[in-house]
Design a protein around this motif. Structure first.
Motif, PDB file in Angstrom:
ATOM      1  N   THR A 280       0.821  -1.213   0.000  1.00 28.06           N
ATOM      2  CA  THR A 280       0.000   0.000   0.000  1.00 28.06           C
ATOM      3  C   THR A 280       0.854   1.262   0.000  1.00 28.06           C
ATOM      4  O   THR A 280       0.324   2.371  -0.033  1.00 28.06           O
ATOM      5  CB  THR A 280      -0.919   0.008   1.225  1.00 28.06           C
ATOM      6  N   GLY A 281       2.154   1.080   0.052  1.00 35.46           N
ATOM      7  CA  GLY A 281       3.105   2.194   0.013  1.00 35.46           C
ATOM      8  C   GLY A 281       4.471   1.642  -0.343  1.00 35.46           C
ATOM      9  O   GLY A 281       4.646   0.429  -0.503  1.00 35.46           O
ATOM     10  N   GLU A 282       5.421   2.505  -0.446  1.00 37.02           N
ATOM     11  CA  GLU A 282       6.777   2.080  -0.804  1.00 37.02           C
ATOM     12  C   GLU A 282       7.468   1.442   0.405  1.00 37.02           C
ATOM     13  O   GLU A 282       7.328   1.900   1.532  1.00 37.02           O
ATOM     14  CB  GLU A 282       7.584   3.288  -1.285  1.00 37.02           C
ATOM     15  N   ILE A 283       8.227   0.376   0.148  1.00 35.47           N
ATOM     16  CA  ILE A 283       9.011  -0.273   1.201  1.00 35.47           C
ATOM     17  C   ILE A 283      10.484  -0.092   0.863  1.00 35.47           C
ATOM     18  O   ILE A 283      10.996  -0.699  -0.082  1.00 35.47           O
ATOM     19  CB  ILE A 283       8.680  -1.770   1.315  1.00 35.47           C
ATOM     20  N   PRO A 284      11.198   0.767   1.595  1.00 35.84           N
ATOM     21  CA  PRO A 284      12.616   1.006   1.290  1.00 35.84           C
ATOM     22  C   PRO A 284      13.470  -0.200   1.654  1.00 35.84           C
ATOM     23  O   PRO A 284      13.241  -0.860   2.662  1.00 35.84           O
ATOM     24  CB  PRO A 284      12.956   2.218   2.170  1.00 35.84           C
ATOM     25  N   LEU A 285      14.443  -0.471   0.801  1.00 35.17           N
ATOM     26  CA  LEU A 285      15.358  -1.587   1.028  1.00 35.17           C
ATOM     27  C   LEU A 285      16.786  -1.122   1.275  1.00 35.17           C
ATOM     28  O   LEU A 285      17.677  -1.938   1.499  1.00 35.17           O
ATOM     29  CB  LEU A 285      15.336  -2.540  -0.178  1.00 35.17           C
ATOM     30  N   GLY A 286      17.013   0.208   1.233  1.00 37.13           N
ATOM     31  CA  GLY A 286      18.356   0.732   1.452  1.00 37.13           C
ATOM     32  C   GLY A 286      19.114   0.901   0.149  1.00 37.13           C
ATOM     33  O   GLY A 286      18.813   0.273  -0.873  1.00 37.13           O
ATOM     34  N   GLU A 287      20.117   1.789   0.184  1.00 34.74           N
ATOM     35  CA  GLU A 287      20.975   2.074  -0.977  1.00 34.74           C
ATOM     36  C   GLU A 287      20.155   2.452  -2.201  1.00 34.74           C
ATOM     37  O   GLU A 287      20.485   2.075  -3.340  1.00 34.74           O
ATOM     38  CB  GLU A 287      21.864   0.871  -1.288  1.00 34.74           C
ATOM     39  N   GLY A 288      19.076   3.184  -1.971  1.00 32.46           N
ATOM     40  CA  GLY A 288      18.268   3.692  -3.080  1.00 32.46           C
ATOM     41  C   GLY A 288      17.261   2.712  -3.636  1.00 32.46           C
ATOM     42  O   GLY A 288      16.429   3.081  -4.473  1.00 32.46           O
ATOM     43  N   ALA A 289      17.307   1.458  -3.196  1.00 37.95           N
ATOM     44  CA  ALA A 289      16.363   0.458  -3.695  1.00 37.95           C
ATOM     45  C   ALA A 289      15.084   0.476  -2.865  1.00 37.95           C
ATOM     46  O   ALA A 289      15.103   0.794  -1.671  1.00 37.95           O
ATOM     47  CB  ALA A 289      16.987  -0.931  -3.655  1.00 37.95           C
ATOM     48  N   ALA A 290      13.976   0.159  -3.506  1.00 43.48           N
ATOM     49  CA  ALA A 290      12.695   0.137  -2.798  1.00 43.48           C
ATOM     50  C   ALA A 290      11.701  -0.728  -3.567  1.00 43.48           C
ATOM     51  O   ALA A 290      11.807  -0.890  -4.792  1.00 43.48           O
ATOM     52  CB  ALA A 290      12.137   1.546  -2.627  1.00 43.48           C
ATOM     53  N   ILE A 291      10.760  -1.272  -2.834  1.00 42.04           N
ATOM     54  CA  ILE A 291       9.636  -1.985  -3.448  1.00 42.04           C
ATOM     55  C   ILE A 291       8.528  -0.963  -3.630  1.00 42.04           C
ATOM     56  O   ILE A 291       8.063  -0.371  -2.655  1.00 42.04           O
ATOM     57  CB  ILE A 291       9.150  -3.139  -2.546  1.00 42.04           C
ATOM     58  N   PRO A 292       8.090  -0.708  -4.849  1.00 42.61           N
ATOM     59  CA  PRO A 292       7.092   0.350  -5.067  1.00 42.61           C
ATOM     60  C   PRO A 292       5.710  -0.034  -4.582  1.00 42.61           C
ATOM     61  O   PRO A 292       5.389  -1.216  -4.423  1.00 42.61           O
ATOM     62  CB  PRO A 292       7.114   0.526  -6.594  1.00 42.61           C
ATOM     63  N   ALA A 293       4.890   0.968  -4.319  1.00 44.04           N
ATOM     64  CA  ALA A 293       3.496   0.734  -3.947  1.00 44.04           C
ATOM     65  C   ALA A 293       2.779   0.007  -5.081  1.00 44.04           C
ATOM     66  O   ALA A 293       3.070   0.217  -6.267  1.00 44.04           O
ATOM     67  CB  ALA A 293       2.807   2.066  -3.658  1.00 44.04           C
ATOM     68  N   GLY A 294       1.845  -0.858  -4.722  1.00 45.29           N
ATOM     69  CA  GLY A 294       1.104  -1.605  -5.718  1.00 45.29           C
ATOM     70  C   GLY A 294       1.766  -2.895  -6.151  1.00 45.29           C
ATOM     71  O   GLY A 294       1.243  -3.603  -7.013  1.00 45.29           O
ATOM     72  N   SER A 295       2.910  -3.235  -5.552  1.00 42.58           N
ATOM     73  CA  SER A 295       3.591  -4.488  -5.893  1.00 42.58           C
ATOM     74  C   SER A 295       2.911  -5.656  -5.194  1.00 42.58           C
ATOM     75  O   SER A 295       2.361  -5.524  -4.105  1.00 42.58           O
ATOM     76  CB  SER A 295       5.061  -4.428  -5.463  1.00 42.58           C
ATOM     77  N   VAL A 296       2.961  -6.825  -5.828  1.00 35.94           N
ATOM     78  CA  VAL A 296       2.425  -8.041  -5.221  1.00 35.94           C
ATOM     79  C   VAL A 296       3.601  -8.859  -4.699  1.00 35.94           C
ATOM     80  O   VAL A 296       4.440  -9.327  -5.472  1.00 35.94           O
ATOM     81  CB  VAL A 296       1.616  -8.868  -6.240  1.00 35.94           C
ATOM     82  N   LEU A 297       3.668  -8.983  -3.381  1.00 35.83           N
ATOM     83  CA  LEU A 297       4.732  -9.750  -2.741  1.00 35.83           C
ATOM     84  C   LEU A 297       4.233 -11.169  -2.501  1.00 35.83           C
ATOM     85  O   LEU A 297       3.176 -11.370  -1.897  1.00 35.83           O
ATOM     86  CB  LEU A 297       5.123  -9.113  -1.408  1.00 35.83           C
ATOM     87  N   CYS A 298       4.969 -12.158  -2.962  1.00 33.76           N
ATOM     88  CA  CYS A 298       4.599 -13.561  -2.772  1.00 33.76           C
ATOM     89  C   CYS A 298       5.576 -14.196  -1.786  1.00 33.76           C
ATOM     90  O   CYS A 298       6.706 -14.534  -2.145  1.00 33.76           O
ATOM     91  CB  CYS A 298       4.617 -14.305  -4.106  1.00 33.76           C
TER      92      CYS A 298
END
Length: 450
Positions: A280-298
């Motif tokens: 439902t929002g962005e999930i930061p992973l560090g070093e500029g990487a992030a999981i964008p909002a609207g992604s489907v995590l399995c």
């Protein structure tokens, strides 16, 4: 020439059980994988490793459940009727909070009451039951009666038990792609629950219509609870049936050892294969990487449970004696921060009693295949305690192995054909997509029915 062809054909035919089911399973996985296309992010995977599995799973933004995932159409199809009222598939909001509170109230049962109720239901199911059984089928009436008494506070009448078992069996059979849906079986239970709503022992969310209340109970208590507890019990009993030394130790041991057996079973055979969440929002992973909002995590439970352990495919209850459970990649009831199983406290107590009562009633043996999805429903031979493994028992177990091998060939073909059809039918109906397309209000606010 004809003789050579005949021999070759016979050799291929005889070898089918050893190679065809695995090939078909791989093909089914490819079919199901294509449902999500490129939208899904596997966890653990290249983007999120095992070391960050819990962190990402627990992140507040990993909270979307159905809206925006193509995979949801298929799960809603399998769980119908009322997938929009299924607690596990409700989006966060007022409606989810009200339903979750009602579930916690129903499950708030004293430990002694849980043990007594489980013991009574199991002993009734095991009465005079010996010989070949399917463990999931054997245990489903147990948990149907158990769940009914939790909800209504009185013993389950045969009519209700049969309706609940018919509904739960139909749902899990279609989930395994071993049979098509039979909505008439499911609708009969819905109608029965609507009539019995005044007798539910705890108040249900008043913001829901009578049908919505019934569908909530059906999804949470008479679908998920019955199916998951039946499969969990079947997995543990299958493990004991195929490990005589462990069965003997568990029968004579204390609850601590049995808990280790159960924990190791649920590590090897987690009840969830893949749990999907929509960010439902962005999930930061560090070093500029992030999981964008609207992604489907399995989130892949089996892969996470195997990580970091020596010989992870070997059944070894001692893993949970040598190390604290929190140090093992083991989340049989999900993550506390992201919709854990509401019965995380009650389920282990009831499961332990069910297994203990079965061990006290009979000896178990099985030569059938044991996989996480358990499409064969757990073939098992029940014999009287102390009967031993004489020639008759050995012949029955040999027959079980032969039958299971050949059933697996036919079952795999059925799963491929029916699974492919249901994927197509779910995409055609688009139950989840249409539900949210027709919902003009924010998620969690009640849509009034005419």
């Amino acid at each position: 020439m004809l003789t050579a062809l005949t021999v070759s054909f016979a050799a291929v035919l005889i070898s089918l059980p050893w190679w065809l089911p695995a090939r078909i399973v791989a093909l089914r996985v490819r079919v199901l994988t294509r449902i999500n296309g490129e939208e899904s992010i596997p966890v653990p995977g290249d983007l999120v490793g095992v070391d960050r599995f819990r962190e990402v799973y627990s992140h507040p933004a990993a909270s979307g459940r159905s809206r925006g995932a193509v995979l949801s159409d298929l799960f809603w199809y399998w769980l119908a009727p009322g997938p929009e009222m299924h607690q596990e598939h409700l989006e966060a909001g007022e409606r989810y909070d009200a339903v979750a509170l009602a579930t916690r109230r129903i499950l708030a049962v004293p430990r002694t009451r849980v043990e007594e109720l489980t013991r009574r239901c199991v002993n009734r199911a095991l009465r005079d039951r010996r010989g070949m059984v399917r463990l999931r089928d054997l245990m489903m009436p147990v948990w149907a009666e158990f769940s009914y008494e939790l909800v209504f506070g009185e013993p389950c009448p045969p009519k209700a038990r049969d309706l609940i078992v018919g509904n739960a069996d139909d749902v899990v059979t279609s989930l395994k792609c071993c049979g098509l849906r039979h909505m008439d079986r499911r609708d009969r239970l819905t109608g029965y629950l609507v009539e019995r709503l005044p007798e539910v022992r705890h108040e249900l969310p008043q913001d829901l219509s009578a049908r919505e209340q019934a569908l909530y109970l059906q999804g949470a208590f008479f679908n998920t609870a019955v199916v998951q507890m039946s499969e969990a019990t079947a997995h543990v009993l299958m493990v004991l049936a195929q490990h005589p030394g462990v069965q003997k130790a568990a029968r004579g041991g204390d609850d601590r050892y049995l808990d280790q057996v159960i924990s190791e079973t649920l590590r090897l055979y987690p009840l969830f294969g893949i749990a999907h969440r929509v960010t439902t929002g962005e999930i930061p992973l560090g070093e500029g990487a992030a999981i964008p909002a609207g992604s489907v995590l399995c989130f892949n439970y089996p892969e996470f449970h195997r990580a970091g352990l020596p010989d992870p495919d070997h059944f070894d209850p001692a893993r949970f004696a040598a190390r604290p459970a929190r140090e093992i990649n083991h989340i049989p009831f999900g993550m506390a921060a992201n919709r854990p199983c509401p019965a995380w406290r009650l389920a282990p107590i009831a499961l332990r009693v069910a297994v203990r009562e079965t061990l006290h009633a009979c000896e178990l043996g099985s030569t059938a295949s044991h996989t996480r999805s358990l499409p064969n429903r757990g073939p098992c031979l029940l014999t009287p305690l102390g009967a031993g493994s004489g020639p008759e028992v050995r012949v029955k177990l040999l027959f079980m192995r032969f039958r299971d091998r050949w059933e697996d060939v036919w079952r795999s073909l059925v799963q491929l054909v029916l699974g492919t059809y249901m994927v197509w039918d779910a995409r055609r109906l688009r139950l989840c997509e249409r539900h949210f397309a027709q919902e003009p209000h924010p998620v969690g606010v009640r849509r009034h029915e005419s």
